[in-house]
Design an enzyme around this catalytic site. Structure first.
Site, PDB file in Angstrom:
ATOM      1  N   TRP A 160       0.742  -1.064   0.126  1.00  0.00           N
ATOM      2  CA  TRP A 160       0.033  -0.035  -0.004  1.00  0.00           C
ATOM      3  C   TRP A 160       0.903   1.173  -0.019  1.00  0.00           C
ATOM      4  CZ3 TRP A 160      -1.052  -4.335   3.082  1.00  0.00           C
ATOM      5  CH2 TRP A 160      -2.167  -4.947   2.681  1.00  0.00           C
ATOM      6  N   HIS A 181      -6.792   1.844   2.682  1.00  0.00           N
ATOM      7  CA  HIS A 181      -7.977   0.823   2.391  1.00  0.00           C
ATOM      8  C   HIS A 181      -9.018   1.087   3.618  1.00  0.00           C
ATOM      9  CE1 HIS A 181      -5.361  -2.424   4.661  1.00  0.00           C
ATOM     10  NE2 HIS A 181      -5.370  -1.267   5.249  1.00  0.00           N
ATOM     11  N   ARG A 207      -4.104   6.359  -2.338  1.00  0.00           N
ATOM     12  CA  ARG A 207      -2.730   5.619  -2.521  1.00  0.00           C
ATOM     13  C   ARG A 207      -1.757   6.536  -3.295  1.00  0.00           C
ATOM     14  NH1 ARG A 207      -4.262  -0.892  -2.983  1.00  0.00           N
ATOM     15  NH2 ARG A 207      -5.855  -0.701  -1.435  1.00  0.00           N
ATOM     16  N   GLN A 221     -13.745   2.182  -1.660  1.00  0.00           N
ATOM     17  CA  GLN A 221     -13.773   0.795  -1.592  1.00  0.00           C
ATOM     18  C   GLN A 221     -15.048   0.551  -0.268  1.00  0.00           C
ATOM     19  OE1 GLN A 221     -10.215  -0.754   0.662  1.00  0.00           O
ATOM     20  NE2 GLN A 221      -9.072  -1.158  -1.245  1.00  0.00           N
ATOM     21  N   VAL A 264      -5.711 -11.621   6.977  1.00  0.00           N
ATOM     22  CA  VAL A 264      -6.392 -12.900   6.475  1.00  0.00           C
ATOM     23  C   VAL A 264      -5.733 -14.120   6.301  1.00  0.00           C
ATOM     24  CG1 VAL A 264      -8.598 -11.443   5.590  1.00  0.00           C
ATOM     25  CG2 VAL A 264      -6.633 -12.286   4.281  1.00  0.00           C
ATOM     26  N   ALA A 320     -13.637 -11.495   5.774  1.00  0.00           N
ATOM     27  CA  ALA A 320     -13.467 -10.001   5.446  1.00  0.00           C
ATOM     28  C   ALA A 320     -13.235  -9.844   3.960  1.00  0.00           C
ATOM     29  CB  ALA A 320     -12.372  -9.277   6.159  1.00  0.00           C
TER      30      ALA A 320
HETATM   31  C1  FA5 Z   1      -7.181  -4.137   0.042  1.00  0.00           C
HETATM   32  O1  FA5 Z   1      -7.042  -2.977  -0.012  1.00  0.00           O
HETATM   33  C2  FA5 Z   1      -7.353  -4.917   1.138  1.00  0.00           C
HETATM   34  N1  FA5 Z   1      -8.008  -3.945   2.319  1.00  0.00           N
HETATM   35  C3  FA5 Z   1      -8.640  -5.710   0.618  1.00  0.00           C
HETATM   36  C4  FA5 Z   1      -9.046  -6.814   1.799  1.00  0.00           C
HETATM   37  C5  FA5 Z   1     -10.144  -6.723   2.613  1.00  0.00           C
HETATM   38  C6  FA5 Z   1      -8.429  -8.067   1.827  1.00  0.00           C
HETATM   39  C7  FA5 Z   1     -10.577  -7.618   3.732  1.00  0.00           C
HETATM   40  C8  FA5 Z   1      -9.066  -8.974   2.459  1.00  0.00           C
HETATM   41  C9  FA5 Z   1      -9.764  -8.738   3.571  1.00  0.00           C
HETATM   42  P1  FA5 Z   1      -6.650  -4.403  -2.600  1.00  0.00           P
HETATM   43  O2  FA5 Z   1      -5.148  -3.584  -2.357  1.00  0.00           O
HETATM   44  O3  FA5 Z   1      -6.339  -5.520  -3.363  1.00  0.00           O
HETATM   45  O4  FA5 Z   1      -6.751  -4.871  -1.167  1.00  0.00           O
HETATM   46  O5  FA5 Z   1      -7.646  -3.459  -2.921  1.00  0.00           O
HETATM   47  C10 FA5 Z   1      -8.911  -4.120  -3.003  1.00  0.00           C
HETATM   48  C11 FA5 Z   1      -9.782  -3.691  -4.248  1.00  0.00           C
HETATM   49  O6  FA5 Z   1      -9.689  -2.262  -4.229  1.00  0.00           O
HETATM   50  C12 FA5 Z   1      -8.966  -4.229  -5.411  1.00  0.00           C
HETATM   51  O7  FA5 Z   1      -9.537  -5.500  -5.583  1.00  0.00           O
HETATM   52  C13 FA5 Z   1      -9.687  -3.136  -6.222  1.00  0.00           C
HETATM   53  O8  FA5 Z   1     -10.970  -3.137  -6.727  1.00  0.00           O
HETATM   54  C14 FA5 Z   1      -9.860  -1.852  -5.685  1.00  0.00           C
HETATM   55  N2  FA5 Z   1      -8.411  -0.932  -5.761  1.00  0.00           N
HETATM   56  C15 FA5 Z   1      -7.348  -1.145  -5.254  1.00  0.00           C
HETATM   57  N3  FA5 Z   1      -6.401  -0.193  -5.527  1.00  0.00           N
HETATM   58  C16 FA5 Z   1      -7.211   0.688  -6.434  1.00  0.00           C
HETATM   59  C17 FA5 Z   1      -6.774   1.830  -7.223  1.00  0.00           C
HETATM   60  N4  FA5 Z   1      -5.453   2.347  -7.156  1.00  0.00           N
HETATM   61  N5  FA5 Z   1      -7.696   2.364  -8.046  1.00  0.00           N
HETATM   62  C18 FA5 Z   1      -8.879   1.883  -8.031  1.00  0.00           C
HETATM   63  N6  FA5 Z   1      -9.358   0.759  -7.344  1.00  0.00           N
HETATM   64  C19 FA5 Z   1      -8.612   0.065  -6.514  1.00  0.00           C
END
Ligand code: FA5
Length: 352
Positions: A160, A181, A207, A221, A264, A320
């Site tokens: 992140w 997130h 981010r 999110q 997780v 989650a």
């Molecule tokens: C997370 O942020 C974890 N907190 C998700 C999670 C929650 C995992 C609970 C397990 C349990 P990730 O970085 O993959 O994961 O982001 C989750 C989702 O947010 C992605 O699948 C995507 O749909 C969205 N996302 C992430 N980064 C971006 C971005 N830069 N722009 C738009 N959507 C994004």
């Protein structure tokens, strides 16, 4: 001479009056006045010639000339008043309200496509028994990372790219950030409630990332968390399948793959088949030829996270997930670039 001068006066008067009735503005009236009554005007010229007449004739023609002069002056004044009254009437006409005219349409605003999709997502989970909670966008490192099993120096922090807030505490650390997130709300919710817990958390995240067709530096999110006795991975899959069915219909394909998130165990990501090329185009901007678009990360809540908030990790289990509404809107509406969402182009926004 007397006869012809009298005739000239008569003719000039008739011509002048004939022209006067056709005039409709003050500039034209002034030109008319100069032409006939001015120092070099027609009538003035005739009257000047009277000096050549004998006294008797001068008196006679002079009286005629003076009458003509006052007739022209009176008519000029009358015409001038008529014109200004006509103008006033015109203005009043313009200002009059015609109640029979159709009203002007009022341009109404509309919900942003992200807001619409966030509502659809939350509605789907609310229908499955989840409640909605919200949390702060400016967050402590403690909740964004530490409580999620990501201590200082943990390599997973690199997943992140964080925007840190310029605040330094007494220990010289920068403990505040724009949440990367919505997962910090997992710990906040569990700290303040005992199981059973079933919540979803919609909200904005940030981010420090280079943007491209599927990545924005700020995006939404929707976090989900369910904790109770006896929750299994089958509950996670069942809930997310049901969510995908509600949003995309049963014909859409869904894929789970192993993924790693420190909070997780096991962790997965969930993808939906690519609406744009269905995996047939190796240069597809959306799925990069893989045929799948990742929409969320998920998994079973790590026992360490449960223990960290004081839950009995032997007794309780939970799942989650965190999903991206913009990616879901892209899938639903066939949008090929996430950057359209926040570029404020009304041609894009008016389509929803
Ligand atoms: C997370 O942020 C974890 N907190 C998700 C999670 C929650 C995992 C609970 C397990 C349990 P990730 O970085 O993959 O994961 O982001 C989750 C989702 O947010 C992605 O699948 C995507 O749909 C969205 N996302 C992430 N980064 C971006 C971005 N830069 N722009 C738009 N959507 C994004």
């Amino acid at each position: 001479m007397t006869q012809s001068t009298a005739q000239s006066i008569e003719e000039l008067t008739q011509t002048a009056l004939g022209e006067l009735v056709l005039l409709d503005n003050s500039e034209a009236l002034e030109q008319w006045r100069v032409r006939y009554l001015g120092r070099r005007g027609g009538l003035t010229g005739i009257l000047r010639g009277l000096s050549q007449l004998d006294i008797e004739q001068r008196r006679e023609v002079g009286a005629l000339g003076n009458r003509a002069k006052s007739t022209l002056e009176d008519e000029l004044e009358k015409r001038s008043q008529e014109i200004s009254q006509a103008r006033l009437a015109q203005v009043a006409d313009l200002e009059r309200i015609d109640v029979t005219l159709p009203g002007r349409p009022v341009a109404t605003g509309r919900l942003h496509p992200t807001t619409q999709v966030v509502r659809e997502i939350t509605d789907a989970f609310v229908a499955m028994g989840f409640s909605i909670v919200e949390g702060p966008e400016v967050e402590w490192d403690h909740y964004n990372f530490e409580m999620l099993n990501i201590p200082q120096g943990h390599p997973a922090r690199d997943m992140w790219n964080t925007l840190w807030v310029d605040y330094v505490n007494e220990e010289g650390q920068r403990p505040m950030l724009l949440r990367t997130h919505t997962s910090p709300m997992q710990a906040r919710v569990m700290e303040s409630a005992q199981p059973p817990v079933r919540v979803i958390v919609p909200g904005k995240c940030y981010r420090y990332e280079a943007t491209d067709a599927t990545h924005e530096w700020h995006f939404y999110q929707v976090e989900g968390l369910a904790v109770d006795e006896g929750i299994t991975f089958a509950d996670l899959k069942g809930t997310l399948f049901e969510f995908a069915r509600r949003l995309f219909g049963s014909e859409r394909k869904v894929r789970f793959r192993c993924d790693y998130f420190p909070f997780v165990e096991p962790g997965v990501d969930m993808s939906i088949d690519c609406f744009s090329c269905q995996g047939t185009d190796s240069s597809c901007r959306i799925c990069r030829g893989s045929g799948w678009i990742e929409i969320m990360g998920a998994g079973m809540v790590h026992p360490q996270v449960l223990a960290g908030v004081g839950y009995d990790a032997e007794k309780y289990t939970g799942f989650a997930f965190g999903l991206g509404p913009e990616r879901i809107a892209m899938l639903k509406y066939g949008i090929d670039d996430i950057r359209h969402f926040y570029s404020n182009d009304l041609r894009f926004l008016r389509q929803f």
